[in-house]
Design a protein around this motif. Structure first.
Motif, PDB file in Angstrom:
ATOM      1  N   SER A   1     -33.675  74.222  36.359  1.00 13.21           N
ATOM      2  CA  SER A   1     -32.978  75.284  35.626  1.00 13.21           C
ATOM      3  C   SER A   1     -32.852  74.919  34.157  1.00 13.21           C
ATOM      4  O   SER A   1     -32.675  73.743  33.805  1.00 13.21           O
ATOM      5  CB  SER A   1     -31.586  75.521  36.216  1.00 13.21           C
ATOM      6  OG  SER A   1     -31.693  75.927  37.558  1.00 13.21           O
ATOM      7  N   SER A   2     -32.960  75.932  33.332  1.00 15.12           N
ATOM      8  CA  SER A   2     -32.781  75.697  31.905  1.00 15.12           C
ATOM      9  C   SER A   2     -31.323  75.388  31.602  1.00 15.12           C
ATOM     10  O   SER A   2     -30.432  75.614  32.434  1.00 15.12           O
ATOM     11  CB  SER A   2     -33.213  76.949  31.126  1.00 15.12           C
ATOM     12  OG  SER A   2     -32.323  78.019  31.400  1.00 15.12           O
ATOM     13  N   LYS A   3     -31.089  74.872  30.420  1.00 18.05           N
ATOM     14  CA  LYS A   3     -29.711  74.681  29.986  1.00 18.05           C
ATOM     15  C   LYS A   3     -29.036  76.042  29.869  1.00 18.05           C
ATOM     16  O   LYS A   3     -29.681  77.025  29.495  1.00 18.05           O
ATOM     17  CB  LYS A   3     -29.670  73.964  28.630  1.00 18.05           C
ATOM     18  CG  LYS A   3     -30.100  72.512  28.702  1.00 18.05           C
ATOM     19  CD  LYS A   3     -29.933  71.847  27.350  1.00 18.05           C
ATOM     20  CE  LYS A   3     -30.343  70.381  27.405  1.00 18.05           C
ATOM     21  NZ  LYS A   3     -30.192  69.710  26.093  1.00 18.05           N
TER      22      LYS A   3
ATOM     23  N   ILE B   1     -37.397  83.050  26.306  1.00 15.29           N
ATOM     24  CA  ILE B   1     -37.552  81.863  27.135  1.00 15.29           C
ATOM     25  C   ILE B   1     -38.962  81.313  26.931  1.00 15.29           C
ATOM     26  O   ILE B   1     -39.941  82.069  26.846  1.00 15.29           O
ATOM     27  CB  ILE B   1     -37.316  82.196  28.626  1.00 15.29           C
ATOM     28  CG1 ILE B   1     -35.981  82.933  28.796  1.00 15.29           C
ATOM     29  CG2 ILE B   1     -37.336  80.934  29.460  1.00 15.29           C
ATOM     30  CD1 ILE B   1     -34.779  82.147  28.338  1.00 15.29           C
TER      31      ILE B   1
ATOM     32  N   ASN C   1     -40.005  71.940  31.194  1.00 15.71           N
ATOM     33  CA  ASN C   1     -39.333  72.183  29.901  1.00 15.71           C
ATOM     34  C   ASN C   1     -38.985  73.658  29.698  1.00 15.71           C
ATOM     35  O   ASN C   1     -39.306  74.259  28.663  1.00 15.71           O
ATOM     36  CB  ASN C   1     -40.186  71.695  28.733  1.00 15.71           C
ATOM     37  CG  ASN C   1     -40.479  70.216  28.821  1.00 15.71           C
ATOM     38  OD1 ASN C   1     -39.648  69.453  29.326  1.00 15.71           O
ATOM     39  ND2 ASN C   1     -41.638  69.806  28.359  1.00 15.71           N
ATOM     40  N   VAL C   2     -38.317  74.259  30.683  1.00 17.89           N
ATOM     41  CA  VAL C   2     -37.866  75.646  30.525  1.00 17.89           C
ATOM     42  C   VAL C   2     -36.664  75.651  29.584  1.00 17.89           C
ATOM     43  O   VAL C   2     -35.679  74.952  29.833  1.00 17.89           O
ATOM     44  CB  VAL C   2     -37.499  76.269  31.887  1.00 17.89           C
ATOM     45  CG1 VAL C   2     -37.050  77.703  31.699  1.00 17.89           C
ATOM     46  CG2 VAL C   2     -38.680  76.192  32.837  1.00 17.89           C
ATOM     47  N   LYS C   3     -36.742  76.411  28.518  1.00 19.14           N
ATOM     48  CA  LYS C   3     -35.652  76.421  27.537  1.00 19.14           C
ATOM     49  C   LYS C   3     -35.562  77.787  26.877  1.00 19.14           C
ATOM     50  O   LYS C   3     -36.511  78.577  26.872  1.00 19.14           O
ATOM     51  CB  LYS C   3     -35.863  75.339  26.475  1.00 19.14           C
ATOM     52  CG  LYS C   3     -37.180  75.478  25.717  1.00 19.14           C
ATOM     53  CD  LYS C   3     -37.384  74.302  24.778  1.00 19.14           C
ATOM     54  CE  LYS C   3     -38.749  74.411  24.065  1.00 19.14           C
ATOM     55  NZ  LYS C   3     -38.978  73.262  23.170  1.00 19.14           N
ATOM     56  N   CYS C   4     -34.357  78.067  26.338  1.00 19.77           N
ATOM     57  CA  CYS C   4     -34.088  79.305  25.612  1.00 19.77           C
ATOM     58  C   CYS C   4     -34.283  79.023  24.126  1.00 19.77           C
ATOM     59  O   CYS C   4     -33.638  78.126  23.567  1.00 19.77           O
ATOM     60  CB  CYS C   4     -32.670  79.801  25.895  1.00 19.77           C
ATOM     61  SG  CYS C   4     -32.204  81.241  24.929  1.00 19.77           S
TER      62      CYS C   4
ATOM     63  N   TRP D   1     -41.694  77.843  28.154  1.00 21.86           N
ATOM     64  CA  TRP D   1     -41.883  76.726  29.078  1.00 21.86           C
ATOM     65  C   TRP D   1     -43.289  76.166  28.911  1.00 21.86           C
ATOM     66  O   TRP D   1     -44.158  76.772  28.276  1.00 21.86           O
ATOM     67  CB  TRP D   1     -41.621  77.165  30.517  1.00 21.86           C
ATOM     68  CG  TRP D   1     -42.556  78.237  31.005  1.00 21.86           C
ATOM     69  CD1 TRP D   1     -43.750  78.080  31.627  1.00 21.86           C
ATOM     70  CD2 TRP D   1     -42.347  79.653  30.879  1.00 21.86           C
ATOM     71  NE1 TRP D   1     -44.316  79.279  31.899  1.00 21.86           N
ATOM     72  CE2 TRP D   1     -43.480  80.270  31.465  1.00 21.86           C
ATOM     73  CE3 TRP D   1     -41.350  80.450  30.338  1.00 21.86           C
ATOM     74  CZ2 TRP D   1     -43.618  81.651  31.510  1.00 21.86           C
ATOM     75  CZ3 TRP D   1     -41.483  81.803  30.384  1.00 21.86           C
ATOM     76  CH2 TRP D   1     -42.600  82.413  30.960  1.00 21.86           C
TER      77      TRP D   1
ATOM     78  N   GLU E   1     -28.678  81.034  33.378  1.00 20.12           N
ATOM     79  CA  GLU E   1     -29.665  79.987  33.563  1.00 20.12           C
ATOM     80  C   GLU E   1     -30.967  80.639  34.018  1.00 20.12           C
ATOM     81  O   GLU E   1     -30.952  81.657  34.710  1.00 20.12           O
ATOM     82  CB  GLU E   1     -29.195  78.966  34.596  1.00 20.12           C
ATOM     83  CG  GLU E   1     -27.953  78.189  34.170  1.00 20.12           C
ATOM     84  CD  GLU E   1     -27.468  77.245  35.263  1.00 20.12           C
ATOM     85  OE1 GLU E   1     -28.055  77.277  36.365  1.00 20.12           O
ATOM     86  OE2 GLU E   1     -26.527  76.473  35.016  1.00 20.12           O
TER      87      GLU E   1
ATOM     88  N   ARG F   1     -35.162  79.945  35.583  1.00 28.58           N
ATOM     89  CA  ARG F   1     -36.137  79.059  36.194  1.00 28.58           C
ATOM     90  C   ARG F   1     -37.447  79.836  36.354  1.00 28.58           C
ATOM     91  O   ARG F   1     -37.447  81.070  36.405  1.00 28.58           O
ATOM     92  CB  ARG F   1     -35.654  78.521  37.538  1.00 28.58           C
ATOM     93  CG  ARG F   1     -35.524  79.555  38.636  1.00 28.58           C
ATOM     94  CD  ARG F   1     -35.010  78.887  39.902  1.00 28.58           C
ATOM     95  NE  ARG F   1     -34.938  79.839  41.016  1.00 28.58           N
ATOM     96  CZ  ARG F   1     -34.449  79.548  42.228  1.00 28.58           C
ATOM     97  NH1 ARG F   1     -34.008  78.323  42.469  1.00 28.58           N
ATOM     98  NH2 ARG F   1     -34.423  80.454  43.179  1.00 28.58           N
TER      99      ARG F   1
END
Length: 1125
Positions: free
Chosen positions: A708-710, A638, A625-628, A640, A691, A693
């Protein structure tokens, strides 16, 4: 010819030219032959330059140029040019000869140009140019030709054609010359008749030579073209001249060829000014231009500058494996651009390794199979930019599909070591105890596809040992052990209880516990004693009775020392038994292998048991769940989740990487382990998609990267809108306007939020997409506050607030018409033209607009009226005379009214004068009278134009122009002729289409003179054809048009027949035959080798015939000759 302008001395400051002129301007009558933009670096290469000379007609002249080649890597290229474009290298022959020599001691090249038997056509400006890779130098020189008498040199045919027999000039007093020099050209004939001069043409030629000495101002041009103009490629340029005669006709020439009007070339004439507009200039428009008025010319040159080619999409770094295909892609601003590829400073060429591809503005560099030699930095260059990228090439990893298994065999059995790798082409070697195995009759090595085998027949005790397979070219080895099993029979049996001896050192972290890294090999040796040899049983489970092995059975790994010798050793999990030793082996330990293992040994004398705990540790799973979570102008936050499985060892921290969307290159953000699960990435570019990671790190190693994140974009809200003002206030509405924020950023502006409230009350708002907005539904008389906020993807900006409250009440403003200046006087248009009058007005509330014509309401079928809040438009698509009159515009608000009156006059060409009559004739004069035309075109008649024609030729000639009165006297009529006259009327639209023709004629009678006829004796001019100039043998280049010519005389005019190899040339479109007063020319369009041969020209008339012939050689230019040019 004037000498070319020399450059300024070294260190002299030169003033910069204007934008529409080249960097160096020349005087109006000065011209540098062959001057063109230099593409290479200009340097002083000439040791000796050709000098300007005056040659004697018929003599030879030689020009010498010397070039220093001591600083050159290759031989220089020399070109001799005449004028601006003509390359003399293609004219080599009897007339032009070239010579080249080289001195090895001084390293100086000497180039010579010899003109054999100079003729008048050789006069002009010349240029020699030397180039060598990135260096270039040129110099100019002139040749003027003088006559050396009648017998000097060979006859020049072109000169003979121009030469005419000169008549003897009478002796003229000096006073006559003074009269002619001060007289107008139109009076020359009158003066010649007065003083008895018969050779007027010769007199004028001599007078022209005398006048050349004195500088004379142009009679035709008030303003000439500038010396030169500069324009960028794709833009348009305007050339204009001003003439002294507004009715004079001009011709525009380009490189000597007349230009015709088109969409590219537009001609304009405004009074005495003549304009030439060249649209969308290309490199082909870089030429010399002339404006010709009668005999006078004005010259200029146009230089077209090509804009630099920029790179719109940069190169990306590439990471590949050996053998993979590599494609570098770049995009430039121009489709026709050329790019240059380089690697580590060396230019790349098209060969078997590198390929270049082009599609529109995109260019590719392709490497089919990458190798380690291709690692480096690659550059691409254009005329206006460059880009670079790194290429990294990794060795291909070899994957082991099946490893070698340990073997325990008895004497005379067969040993087979087998392994399987991922690459079929990989070869390798077998070693025993570090010594390479040599094949023999008993030992055989095979390689079939991806499988490698070592087979040993009839195993012997000396074959026992460690066997290793090493693939060629890889840092990898596969090992296994061959155990030789000897069977001995004890004749004195004895019994001893079994005993398990565990070694708790080495891999044991505590008592009976072993830790193994996932993927490694586990080999656990247990010493066993007892007589007779005990039976060994291995089990996995929570209790000794549990026979499951992590979901798979151990296949009853119960074995005695006698029975286990025949057990298969091909499995991943196996048991190997030797004397007093039991080995438990797991190849490539997995997480499922973790657990409690039980070993039981039994024999008739007793039983022994032991428990062993196996713990498998591994790298952790990737984070999830890697996200900005938030973005800033150049940063992003970021977040995660930790990995689900930590690999059996606590997670120490994390490593982060980011990349631009669409790129394959990841950038490491931290090199020290980061312990938290939130991270703020900085130093990012606003408006670019990124992106992210994350890698997890424990004591074993680094995990695989997370998904990779969105894609996210660092972006910030805009600054507040500027200059918020009130544009208009009415009862219940308020119009606001403002300017965009000073800082917008990459996120742009999605719209504006307008908020308003009663002073001290609650705010209301709405969304707007323009820079102005009218707020409606406001309470009348209240004081309102307004503020505007800009919105984009990053959120709302700070608000722009009105400094003071606005009272909602409409202000009555008196109506006022702002009549344009051109409508304050009579507005005149021609019939058929468009009338479009925009008249602004002001007033509040919106006034009522009314139009009247001549006091009556305006007919909207004839005139279109469009009215808005601030102006009214009167539009007539095609004006007619009935549209003339007085128009009244009325603007009214309640009882206040404003009126203006404008007069429109639609005019047309007048009709012809009427009743044109010759009222009197005396001497050489005639008197004319007429009446004004019935139709004056709705405007005043400004004058009349009178023309005359004699009844013999019936050709009309101008007599008077712009005559104001309806009568005139025509003088200088010729005795014995009868004349008729016609009259045109004129107004501001021009002359009438028809003319009024006189009802009677004017006859100029003779006054008793009689002509005495001389007897005429006709001379016989007949003669047979004879060629006075023969055809000359020629050598031409294939693909370039050629011409051969000769001259013939004869009477009656002979019939001309052209033949090739004795065959008559018919109506072949490839050949163009011309006959200009006896000068015969055969033009051959783009000749090929087939067009070579013998050409014959035959002339025939009734008195005989004559013919001449020549040989035409067509040669193909070689690459070497083309390189010299």
């Amino acid at each position: 010819m004037p000498e070319p302008k020399k450059p300024g001395a070294k260190g002299e400051k030169v003033e910069a030219p204007p934008a529409d002129k080249p960097a160096e301007e020349l005087p109006e009558d000065e011209h540098v032959p062959g001057e063109e933009p230099q593409m290479s670096q200009i340097s002083g290469l000439f040791v000796e330059k050709p000098q300007t000379v005056t040659a004697i007609k018929g003599k030879n002249v030689t020009f010498v140029a010397k070039v220093d080649s001591s600083q050159m890597l290759r031989k220089p290229t020399m070109k001799w040019l005449k004028g601006k474009w003509m390359d003399l290298g293609s004219k080599a022959g009897k007339h032009l000869q070239f010579k080249e020599s080289y001195d090895r001691n001084t390293k100086i090249y000497t180039y010579e140009l010899t003109i054999v038997k100079v003729v008048d056509g050789d006069a002009g400006g010349y240029r020699c140019e030397v180039t060598s890779k990135d260096k270039c130098d040129s110099c100019t020189f002139d040749i003027s030709v003088e006559d050396a008498g009648e017998d000097a040199g060979e006859l020049d045919f072109s000169g003979l054609l121009k030469k005419r027999k000169q008549k003897e000039e009478p002796e003229i007093d000096v006073d006559v010359w003074e009269i002619l020099k001060n007289a107008k050209p139109c009076d020359y004939e009158k003066i010649a008749f007065q003083y008895g001069i018969t050779d007027l043409r010769g007199l004028l030629k001599r007078l022209k030579k005398m006048k050349k000495v004195e500088p004379k101002k142009s009679d035709a041009f008030l303003k000439k073209l500038g010396p030169a103009y500069s324009v960028e490629k794709g833009k348009k340029i305007l050339l204009n001249v001003e003439l002294s005669d507004s009715n004079a006709q001009v011709r525009w020439l380009r490189n000597g060829q007349e230009i015709k009007p088109s969409a590219k070339y537009i001609f304009e004439s405004v009074g005495g000014i003549r304009k030439l507009t060249i649209n969308k200039c290309t490199l082909a428009d870089d030429a010399a231009y002339e404006c010709v008025v009668g005999e006078e010319k004005s010259f200029t040159e146009v230089f077209v500058q090509e804009p630099p080619v920029t790179i719109t999409k940069m190169l990306d770094d590439i990471h590949v494996v050996v053998g993979e295909k590599v494609e570098f892609e770049v995009e430039v601003s121009d489709e026709g651009a050329n790019v240059k590829w380089m690697k580590d400073g060396v230019e790349l060429s098209r060969d078997g390794k590198y390929r270049f591809k082009k599609d529109g503005t995109k260019h590719w560099l392709i490497i089919n199979e990458a190798t380690a030699e291709d690692i480096g930095t690659y550059y691409v260059y254009t005329s206006g930019g460059e880009s670079k990228a790194e290429l990294e090439v990794e060795e291909k990893e070899l994957e082991v599909l099946q490893s070698i298994a340990d073997l325990t065999l008895k004497a005379a059995e067969q040993a087979v070591f087998k392994c399987e790798v991922s690459d079929e082409k990989v070869t390798g070697k077998w070693f025993k105890d570090g010594v390479e195995v040599t094949p023999s009759n008993r030992i055989k090595m095979t390689h079939i596809g991806r499988t490698h085998k070592l087979v040993i027949d009839d195993v012997k005790p000396e074959d026992a040992g460690d066997y290793t397979f090493v693939p060629d070219g890889y840092a990898l080895s596969l090992s296994a052990k061959l155990n030789f099993l000897e069977i001995k029979i004890d004749y004195v049996p004895r019994q001893e209880p079994p005993k398990i001896h565990l070694d708790t050192t080495g891999s044991f972290v505590n008592k009976n516990t072993i830790i193994v890294v996932a993927g490694n090999k586990l080999r656990f040796d247990v010493d066993i004693t007892g007589e007779p040899p005990p039976t060994v049983s291995w089990k996995k489970g929570d209790t000794p009775s549990d026979s499951d092995f992590a979901g798979e059975h151990l296949d009853q790994l119960k074995t005695s020392m006698e029975i286990h010798a025949g057990l298969s050793t091909e499995g991943r999990v196996r048991v190997e038994t030797r004397k007093n030793l039991s080995c438990f082996v797991i190849e490539g330990a997995e997480r499922s292998d973790e657990g409690l293992y039980h070993i039981t040994v039994t024999n008739p004398a007793g039983e022994d048991k032991a428990d062993i705990m196996v713990k498998i540790v591994d790298v952790p799973d990737p984070p999830e769940n890697v996200k900005c979570t938030a973005v800033g102008e150049d940063s992003a936050s970021i977040q995660w989740d930790p990995p689900k499985f930590d690999g059996g060892v606590p997670v120490k921290g994390y490593l982060m990487e980011r990349k631009k969307k669409g790129s394959s290159r990841w950038t490491r953000l931290n090199f020290d382990i980061y312990e938290s699960t939130t991270y703020e990435a900085k130093k990012m570019i606003e408006g670019v998609l990124y992106e992210m990671r994350v890698f997890a790190v424990n004591g074993i190693g680094i995990s695989q990267p997370s998904a990779s994140s969105k894609p996210f974009m660092p972006i910030a809200p805009t600054s507040e809108p500027t200059r918020l003002t009130v544009e208009d206030v009415t009862d219940g509405t308020c119009a606001l306007k403002w300017l965009p924020p000073e800082r917008i950023g990459a996120g742009g502006i999605d719209g504006y939020i307008i908020e308003y409230c009663i002073e001290g009350g609650e705010a209301h708002g709405g969304l707007c997409y323009r820079n102005s907005y009218r707020v409606r539904g406001l309470p009348v008389g209240e004081k309102m506050l307004f503020r505007v906020t800009a919105v984009n993807i990053a959120g709302r900006s700070s608000p722009a607030v009105m400094a003071q409250a606005v009272t909602i009440r409409e202000i009555v403003e008196r109506p006022k018409i702002r009549l344009p200046r051109q409508l304050r006087t009579k507005y005149i248009k021609r019939v058929g033209e468009k009338v479009n009058l925009v008249i602004p007005f002001q007033g509040k509330p919106r006034p009522v607009v009314t139009w009247l014509k001549d006091g009556a309401p305006l007919d909207t079928k004839l005139v279109n009226i469009r009215t808005s809040d601030v102006d009214t438009i009167l539009f007539i698509r095609q004006a007619a005379r009935e549209h003339s009159g007085q128009y009244t515009l009325s603007v009214q608000i309640e009882n206040m009214e404003e009126k203006v009156t404008l007069e429109i006059q639609i005019v047309d060409k007048p009709g012809p004068p009427i009743a044109v009559t010759v009222t009197d004739v005396w001497g050489f004069n005639a008197a004319l009278e007429w009446k004004p035309p019935k139709d004056n075109g709705n405007c005043e008649i400004t004058g009349y134009t009178i023309q005359k024609a004699d009844l013999k030729t019936k050709e009309w000639f101008m007599v008077l122009e712009h005559n104001r009165r309806p009568s005139c006297t025509v003088s200088d009529l010729v005795m014995g002729n009868e004349y008729t006259f016609r009259v045109f009327s004129e107004n501001i639209c021009g002359m009438s289409d028809d003319a009024g023709i006189s009802k009677n004629t004017a006859a100029i009678t003779k006054t008793g003179l009689k002509q005495k006829q001389q007897p005429y004796k006709e001379k016989d001019m007949c003669s047979s054809p004879k060629f006075i100039t023969p055809l000359v043998d020629r050598s031409v280049i294939a693909g370039y048009s050629a011409a051969i010519s000769c001259a013939v005389r004869g009477h009656p005019k002979p019939k001309i027949i052209w033949m090739k190899n004795k065959m008559i040339i018919g109506e072949n479109p490839k050949y163009l035959m011309q006959n200009n007063q006896g000068v015969l020319t055969l033009n051959i369009r783009k000749p090929s080798l087939f067009d070579g041969g013998k050409y014959t020209c035959r002339a025939i008339n009734d008195l005989g015939q004559d013919e001449v012939e020549c040989k035409l050689e067509v040669r193909v230019i070689t690459e070497k000759e083309e390189a010299k040019k």
